[in-house]
Structures are given as structure tokens and as C-alpha cells.
Write a protein that holds these residues in place. Structure first.
Motif, short mmCIF file in Angstrom:
data_model
loop_
_atom_site.label_atom_id
_atom_site.label_comp_id
_atom_site.label_asym_id
_atom_site.label_seq_id
_atom_site.Cartn_x
_atom_site.Cartn_y
_atom_site.Cartn_z
N ILE A 1 33.08 15.61 36.86
CA ILE A 1 33.86 14.48 36.38
C ILE A 1 34.39 14.91 35.01
CG2 ILE A 1 33.84 12.08 35.67
CD1 ILE A 1 31.56 11.59 37.62
N GLU A 2 35.67 15.12 34.94
CA GLU A 2 36.29 15.70 33.75
C GLU A 2 36.87 14.63 32.84
OE1 GLU A 2 36.76 18.37 32.08
OE2 GLU A 2 38.50 17.77 30.93
N HIS A 3 36.46 14.69 31.57
CA HIS A 3 37.01 13.79 30.55
C HIS A 3 38.19 14.50 29.89
CE1 HIS A 3 32.95 12.26 31.16
NE2 HIS A 3 33.36 11.11 30.65
N PHE A 4 39.39 13.99 30.12
CA PHE A 4 40.57 14.61 29.51
C PHE A 4 40.43 14.65 27.99
CE2 PHE A 4 44.96 14.37 27.86
CZ PHE A 4 45.49 15.52 28.46
N LEU A 5 40.05 13.52 27.41
CA LEU A 5 39.68 13.47 26.00
C LEU A 5 38.16 13.54 25.94
CD1 LEU A 5 42.14 10.66 24.83
CD2 LEU A 5 42.40 13.14 24.54
N ASP A 6 37.65 14.61 25.40
CA ASP A 6 36.24 14.96 25.59
C ASP A 6 35.28 13.94 24.99
OD1 ASP A 6 34.49 17.29 26.54
OD2 ASP A 6 33.71 16.81 24.56
N LYS A 7 34.33 13.52 25.80
CA LYS A 7 33.38 12.48 25.40
C LYS A 7 32.44 12.93 24.30
CE LYS A 7 30.01 13.74 28.98
NZ LYS A 7 30.73 14.99 29.35
N SER A 8 32.31 14.25 24.07
CA SER A 8 31.42 14.73 23.02
C SER A 8 31.97 14.47 21.62
CB SER A 8 31.14 16.23 23.19
OG SER A 8 32.31 17.00 22.91
N LYS A 9 33.28 14.21 21.54
CA LYS A 9 33.89 13.86 20.26
C LYS A 9 33.61 12.38 19.99
CE LYS A 9 36.06 17.90 20.02
NZ LYS A 9 35.52 18.52 21.23
N SER A 10 33.09 12.07 18.82
CA SER A 10 32.68 10.70 18.51
C SER A 10 33.84 9.71 18.65
CB SER A 10 32.11 10.63 17.09
OG SER A 10 33.08 11.06 16.14
N TYR A 11 35.04 10.15 18.30
CA TYR A 11 36.19 9.23 18.36
C TYR A 11 36.71 9.02 19.78
CZ TYR A 11 37.92 13.97 17.24
OH TYR A 11 38.09 15.33 17.18
N TYR A 12 36.23 9.80 20.77
CA TYR A 12 36.63 9.59 22.16
C TYR A 12 35.51 8.97 23.00
CZ TYR A 12 40.50 12.83 21.10
OH TYR A 12 41.61 13.44 20.56
N ARG A 13 34.35 8.81 22.42
CA ARG A 13 33.21 8.29 23.19
C ARG A 13 33.55 6.93 23.83
NH1 ARG A 13 27.63 9.50 23.11
NH2 ARG A 13 26.32 7.81 23.92
N LYS A 14 34.33 6.12 23.15
CA LYS A 14 34.67 4.80 23.66
C LYS A 14 35.46 4.86 24.97
CE LYS A 14 38.75 4.47 20.60
NZ LYS A 14 38.45 5.66 19.77
N TRP A 15 36.03 6.04 25.27
CA TRP A 15 36.82 6.20 26.49
C TRP A 15 36.10 7.03 27.55
CZ3 TRP A 15 41.23 7.67 22.73
CH2 TRP A 15 41.82 6.51 22.22
N ALA A 16 34.78 7.17 27.41
CA ALA A 16 34.01 8.01 28.34
C ALA A 16 34.10 7.53 29.78
CB ALA A 16 32.55 8.07 27.90
N PHE A 17 34.27 6.22 29.99
CA PHE A 17 34.37 5.68 31.35
C PHE A 17 35.76 5.12 31.65
CE2 PHE A 17 29.90 5.55 30.30
CZ PHE A 17 29.29 5.99 31.46
N HIS A 18 36.69 5.31 30.74
CA HIS A 18 38.02 4.73 30.90
C HIS A 18 38.75 5.36 32.08
CE1 HIS A 18 41.93 3.10 29.98
NE2 HIS A 18 41.46 2.50 28.88
N PRO A 19 39.32 4.56 32.99
CA PRO A 19 40.02 5.10 34.16
C PRO A 19 41.17 6.05 33.80
CG PRO A 19 39.66 2.76 34.43
CD PRO A 19 39.26 3.08 33.02
N LEU A 20 41.77 5.87 32.63
CA LEU A 20 42.88 6.72 32.22
C LEU A 20 42.43 8.01 31.55
CD1 LEU A 20 45.31 4.02 30.78
CD2 LEU A 20 45.40 5.13 33.02
N ASN A 21 41.11 8.23 31.52
CA ASN A 21 40.59 9.43 30.86
C ASN A 21 39.77 10.31 31.79
OD1 ASN A 21 40.31 11.00 28.44
ND2 ASN A 21 38.20 10.29 28.26
N LEU A 22 39.67 9.94 33.06
CA LEU A 22 38.80 10.67 33.98
C LEU A 22 39.54 11.21 35.19
CD1 LEU A 22 35.69 8.30 34.03
CD2 LEU A 22 35.99 10.38 32.69
N VAL A 23 39.22 12.45 35.54
CA VAL A 23 39.70 13.08 36.77
C VAL A 23 38.57 13.93 37.33
CG1 VAL A 23 42.15 13.15 36.14
CG2 VAL A 23 40.65 15.05 35.48
N ILE A 24 38.76 14.42 38.54
CA ILE A 24 37.84 15.41 39.11
C ILE A 24 38.44 16.79 38.87
CG2 ILE A 24 37.06 16.43 41.30
CD1 ILE A 24 35.29 14.20 40.50
#
Length: 235
Positions: A76-99
Motif C-alpha cells: 500500500i503505497e503512500h504517494f506523500l510519505d506517511k513517515s513525514k510528520s506533515y503528511y501523517r494526517k493523510w496516511a489513510f486519505h483516498p487521494l494519497n494511496l495506491v497499490i
């Protein structure tokens, strides 16, 4: 190509399930990590949805991904990487996830694909800022990247995201001759596996259950074999 273009957002409703919302809130608060076992039901639901909407193909290289019991071939690929504190809020966002296939996921790693405006944005929207690669949902893959037999990847001249497409192809090493050969060999092996499964199912037709289930399974195998040949020959 195999992945719909643009990708639909079927997994958005998953986030509204009561049990999932509670677990997601805990993650967003920082009290658990992505790999926490309690998040597995949410991850599994999202993975299943993304598999379906992407036709079991990697978003980045569009290669067919084999379905395995332990999901070893995909991430499950996070386009904006979840390890960055400023992107954590989008870790489950439909517009941020692909396979993504594991090779693309590994090479992409934790690259930061947003500019300062994206990093400080409150909402994830098309005009949030500038992305370094074409965005999976805001940009059309087929309008920006051409895949020729091989497969060989190239940015389309004059495309809306020509520069971003060039950067993505370079960063993911999609134009590497060695990687081209690896992708062809991988897909050929997957086709062989699918063909063996088809023959096994043909031999045990009476033990498979209803005729409808048997026919549906063979149709799925047939479609995946055809997709594999398409990946190699681009036909």
C-alpha cells in the motif's frame, strides 16, 4: 492501461466504518504505528479496494502484480510519505494511496513528492501545491507517460505534467534496460503460473463446486493471462 485512468475512489467509504474510524484516530494521534496489528482490518480493507480499482496492477509501472497470501509482491503505497510528520494526517486519505509493486515501492522509498505548499497544506486538493511526480488522482497517467513495447517508458512531449513524468521515470528507473528485462521476465513467470492454475482447475472441474463459480474463476485466469501478454507486447 491496466489501471483505470483516472483511478476511482472506492475506498473512501471504508474510512467511515465505526471500528475503522476509532483505529484511524489512534494512528493520527500518534499512539500507534502503521504496522500495528490493530490496524490490520483497515489495511486489509483498503488493500482489497485498491486491488480492485487498479485491476491488480502497480500504479507506477502498470505491471501486473501477483496475488499472494502474504502480499509479498505489493505494498500500500503512500504517494506523500506517511513517515513525514506533515503528511501523517493523510496516511489513510483516498487521494494519497495506491497499490505499488515492491520494486517501485522500494525505489520510491520515502521520497518527499510535495513542495513547501503541499507540506503546510490543510487539505489535499489538486491546487494544494506542486507535486514532483504526476499525482495518481489529480493527473492522468496516460496523458503524461507513454509506455511502448518492452515496456519502455517516456514522457509525452507537451504533456501537462511532462517535467514531473520525466522525474518519476528517472527516479523509479523505469527507463533502465536491466529493469525492462526484469519486468518482462517477471511477467512471463506470472503468465506461466496462471496457465498452470488454469490447467489444474480444468482437471478438477467436478471438485470445484458450482458451474458458475468454476466459470468465474476461469474467466479471471483468462483475463489475467491476457493482461500479462499485454504487459509484454503492449497489444
Amino acid at each position: 492501461m491496466n489501471c483505470p485512468d483516472p483511478l476511482p475512489l472506492d475506498h473512501a467509504k471504508i474510512l467511515r466504518y465505526k471500528n475503522h474510524k476509532a483505529r484511524i484516530s489512534e494512528f493520527l494521534s500518534g499512539s500507534m504505528e502503521w504496522k500495528d496489528d490493530s490496524l490490520k482490518p483497515v489495511r486489509d480493507a483498503i488493500r482489497k479496494s485498491l486491488r480492485a480499482t487498479q485491476a491488480q496492477s502497480c500504479f507506477y509501472c502498470r505491471r501486473m502484480i501477483a496475488t499472494e497470501r502474504r502480499n509479498m509482491g505489493e505494498a500500500i503505497e503512500h504517494f506523500l510519505d506517511k513517515s513525514k510528520s506533515y503528511y501523517r494526517k493523510w496516511a489513510f486519505h483516498p487521494l494519497n494511496l495506491v497499490i505499488a509493486c515492491q520494486p517501485c515501492n522500494f525505489v520510491k522509498s520515502t521520497k518527499d513528492l510535495g513542495d513547501a505548499a503541499v507540506q503546510t497544506a490543510t487539505y489535499l486538493q489538486p491546487h494544494t501545491g506542486t507535486f514532483k511526480w504526476p499525482h495518481p488522482y489529480f493527473d492522468s497517467y496516460s496523458e503524461n507517460i507513454k509506455i511502448s513495447p518492452g515496456p519502455v517508458y517516456s514522457p509525452i512531449p507537451g504533456a501537462p505534467r511532462h517535467n514531473q513524468a520525466s522525474v518519476m521515470i528517472k527516479d523509479l528507473e523505469l527507463n533502465s534496460i536491466a529493469d525492462i528485462d526484469d519486468r518482462v521476465q517477471f511477467t512471463a513467470r506470472e503468465i506461466q503460473k496462471l496457465q498452470r492454475r488454469a490447467f489444474r482447475m480444468a482437471r478438477r472441474q467436478r471438485k470445484f463446486g458450482s458451474k458458475e463459480r468454476y466459470e468465474a474463476y476461469l474467466t479471471e485466469l483468462e483475463n489475467r493471462i491476457e493482461r500479462g501478454f499485454s504487459d509484454i507486447f503492449m497489444v
